[in-house]
Enzyme design. Structure first.
Site, PDB file in Angstrom:
ATOM      1  CE  LYS A 131      -7.109  -0.103   6.429  1.00 55.17           C
ATOM      2  NZ  LYS A 131      -7.930   0.366   5.311  1.00 55.17           N
ATOM      3  CG  HIS A 159      -1.884   0.984   1.437  1.00 49.06           C
ATOM      4  ND1 HIS A 159      -1.606   2.270   1.835  1.00 49.06           N
ATOM      5  CD2 HIS A 159      -3.221   0.927   1.268  1.00 49.06           C
ATOM      6  CE1 HIS A 159      -2.736   2.945   1.914  1.00 49.06           C
ATOM      7  NE2 HIS A 159      -3.734   2.160   1.569  1.00 49.06           N
ATOM      8  CD  GLN A 198      -6.936  -4.559   4.135  1.00 43.17           C
ATOM      9  OE1 GLN A 198      -7.866  -5.250   4.535  1.00 43.17           O
ATOM     10  NE2 GLN A 198      -7.105  -3.299   3.769  1.00 43.17           N
ATOM     11  CB  CYS A 207      -3.759   3.402  -1.409  1.00 49.61           C
ATOM     12  SG  CYS A 207      -4.984   4.641  -1.070  1.00 49.61           S
ATOM     13  CG  ASP A 236       0.663  -2.567   5.926  1.00 51.59           C
ATOM     14  OD1 ASP A 236      -0.276  -2.753   6.730  1.00 51.59           O
ATOM     15  OD2 ASP A 236       0.555  -1.848   4.911  1.00 51.59           O
TER      16      ASP A 236
HETATM   17  C1  LIG Z   1      -2.390  -2.989   3.457  1.00 57.03           C
HETATM   18  C2  LIG Z   1      -2.698  -1.606   3.952  1.00 57.03           C
HETATM   19  N1  LIG Z   1      -1.732  -0.884   4.521  1.00 57.03           N
HETATM   20  C3  LIG Z   1      -1.931   0.343   4.987  1.00 57.03           C
HETATM   21  C4  LIG Z   1      -3.179   0.935   4.884  1.00 57.03           C
HETATM   22  C5  LIG Z   1      -3.353   2.334   5.409  1.00 57.03           C
HETATM   23  O1  LIG Z   1      -4.248   2.322   6.472  1.00 57.03           O
HETATM   24  P1  LIG Z   1      -4.672   3.727   7.151  1.00 57.03           P
HETATM   25  O2  LIG Z   1      -5.300   4.518   6.058  1.00 57.03           O
HETATM   26  O3  LIG Z   1      -5.637   3.310   8.204  1.00 57.03           O
HETATM   27  O4  LIG Z   1      -3.440   4.331   7.663  1.00 57.03           O
HETATM   28  C6  LIG Z   1      -4.218   0.244   4.271  1.00 57.03           C
HETATM   29  C7  LIG Z   1      -5.521   0.882   4.083  1.00 57.03           C
HETATM   30  O5  LIG Z   1      -6.328   0.498   3.286  1.00 57.03           O
HETATM   31  C8  LIG Z   1      -3.969  -1.061   3.794  1.00 57.03           C
HETATM   32  O6  LIG Z   1      -4.933  -1.775   3.210  1.00 57.03           O
END
Ligand SMILES: Cc1ncc(COP(=O)(O)O)c(C=O)c1O
Length: 419
Positions: A224, A121, A201, A376, A198
């Site tokens: 989430k 992401h 998900q 993203c 990260d």
């Molecule tokens: C894999 C992953 N990493 C990071 C993020 C970023 O999350 P946040 O917008 O809550 O910081 C997301 C958000 O969709 C994501 O799916």
């Protein structure tokens, strides 16, 4: 687990809306919303500074919420749990902190290498790209094998004596791929580097234990996984956090301040500068008022009561149904691993010749919420050669009949509503 029974806990779903955009943010159950209200009605005070009983209760509860999150992900103690606004902030904390000279043996130096994957992401891509530019580091990007699996041979080839950090998503928000984090951790550590995962998900959807994974840092977002917006977590190994520089400076993160310098508070407070969102943090991690025994339910309490194995099993069943159903529709291509055991329930697909935003809007007309676009993850979209996809991502309260309805509408859109 009976999703139909759970639905009573989610006021927003009462209208019959089919909400399949959970990878972006989930709905919140009444119990978690009640925690916000109860905190403000009965416990509202600032933490770590107010010498009155109310302030002490709020402080205790906020600290308990950290412990609740530590238990949920198998951290050794709440000293390893930093509350932040979201995954993005947690990842940036590591990037900034490791680049500050004061980090001593952990500090990143010009010529060092950071390894990421093409499926990150932007939150786990752009901070490293920016940092590498600014600090003279080299960014190495690991690609994919067939069907969206991480190429471990490429990872191995990119690990070298200057590798300091590997940043890898646990579950891709586009492909759904579940990466073999245990193997990635072993390879990273054999190269003498640190692993940051990260888990935005994965923590909401499956059992995650930081010690079994063997990661050094792990980031995820409360919003989430049923908690309020503005809640995110960085897990970091205590010995590493101990040696790292603060991220933001100010109130609550200091031990002493004089005209000539400052020293830092103990973990995790060293990384939590300023007044946090106390109510939201408690609504993530849960807490009990030790004087009255009143429980304020956190999102992790709600999920733990369901059982994360059960959550994964429920999502896996809907995932199978989604992938199988979409594959049977002409002109539809599903991205990501074909074996559902290798993937989570974020299901992205394209309809040949159709703009993903048009497909999403037609679904919305039928009361079905999905996401469309590059999710993203533009570098990944570019490698896949697609402008964007439609993404359906079910969660605990979605039912097989909702997925059936979604598949029926997609079939109808493809057959009759787009050229
Ligand atoms: C894999 C992953 N990493 C990071 C993020 C970023 O999350 P946040 O917008 O809550 O910081 C997301 C958000 O969709 C994501 O799916």
């Amino acid at each position: 687990m009976n999703p139909n029974a759970l639905r009573n806990d989610f006021p927003l779903l009462a209208s019959g809306l089919v909400y399949l955009d959970n990878a972006a943010t989930t709905q919140r159950p009444r119990q978690v919303l009640q925690t916000l209200t109860t905190f403000y009605e009965r416990y509202n005070a600032n933490i770590h500074r107010s010498p009155h009983a109310l302030g002490e209760a709020a402080t205790q509860m906020y600290e308990q919420a950290h412990a609740g999150v530590a238990r949920f992900i198998g951290a050794s103690s709440s000293r390893e749990i930093v509350f932040l606004r979201n995954t993005t902030e947690a990842l940036n904390l590591v990037a900034v902190s490791l680049c500050r000279g004061e980090s001593g043996p952990l500090a990143l130096r010009p010529g060092d290498e950071v390894v990421i994957t093409i499926m990150e992401h932007h939150s786990n891509f752009v901070p490293w790209q920016a940092l590498c530019r600014e600090a003279g580091l080299h960014l190495r990007i690991v690609g994919l094998r067939e069907h969206g699996a991480l190429d471990l041979d490429q990872l191995s080839a990119n690990l070298g004596p200057r590798t300091r950090l590997v940043c890898c998503t646990h579950v891709s928000n586009v492909l759904g791929t579940i990466n073999p984090v245990i193997d990635v951790a072993r390879m990273t550590h054999e190269a003498g580097a640190l692993l940051l995962v990260d888990a935005a998900q994965s923590v909401p959807s499956m059992p995650v234990n930081v010690r079994s994974l063997g990661c050094d840092f792990l980031a995820f977002s409360g919003h989430k996984m049923l908690a309020p917006f503005g809640t995110g977590v960085l897990y970091g190994r205590e010995d590493l956090l101990q040696r790292m520089s603060p991220f933001l400076f100010g109130g609550d993160m200091i031990q002493t301040v004089t005209e000539s310098g400052s020293t830092w508070s103990s973990l995790p407070w060293k990384f939590e500068a300023g007044t946090p969102d106390v109510a939201a943090g408690i609504a993530l991690g849960g807490a009990t008022d030790t004087r009255t025994g009143q429980r304020l339910v956190g999102a992790v309490d709600y999920l733990a009561a369901l059982g994360m194995d059960t959550v994964r099993a429920h999502e896996a069943a809907l995932l199978e149904q989604l992938v199988k159903g979409l594959r049977e529709i002409p002109r539809v291509t599903v991205t990501g691993p074909s074996d559902c055991a290798q993937r989570a329930a974020a299901v992205s697909f394209s309809v040949d010749g159709a703009d993903p935003f048009v497909v999403a809007r037609l679904l919305d007309d039928e009361g079905i919420c999905v996401r469309a676009g590059g999710h993203c993850a533009y570098p990944l979209a570019a490698r896949l050669g697609v402008d964007g996809t439609v993404r359906a991502s079910p969660y605990i309260y979605n039912t097989a009949s909702e997925v059936e309805r979604f598949l029926g509408v997609v079939k109808d859109i493809v057959a009759h509503r787009i050229v």
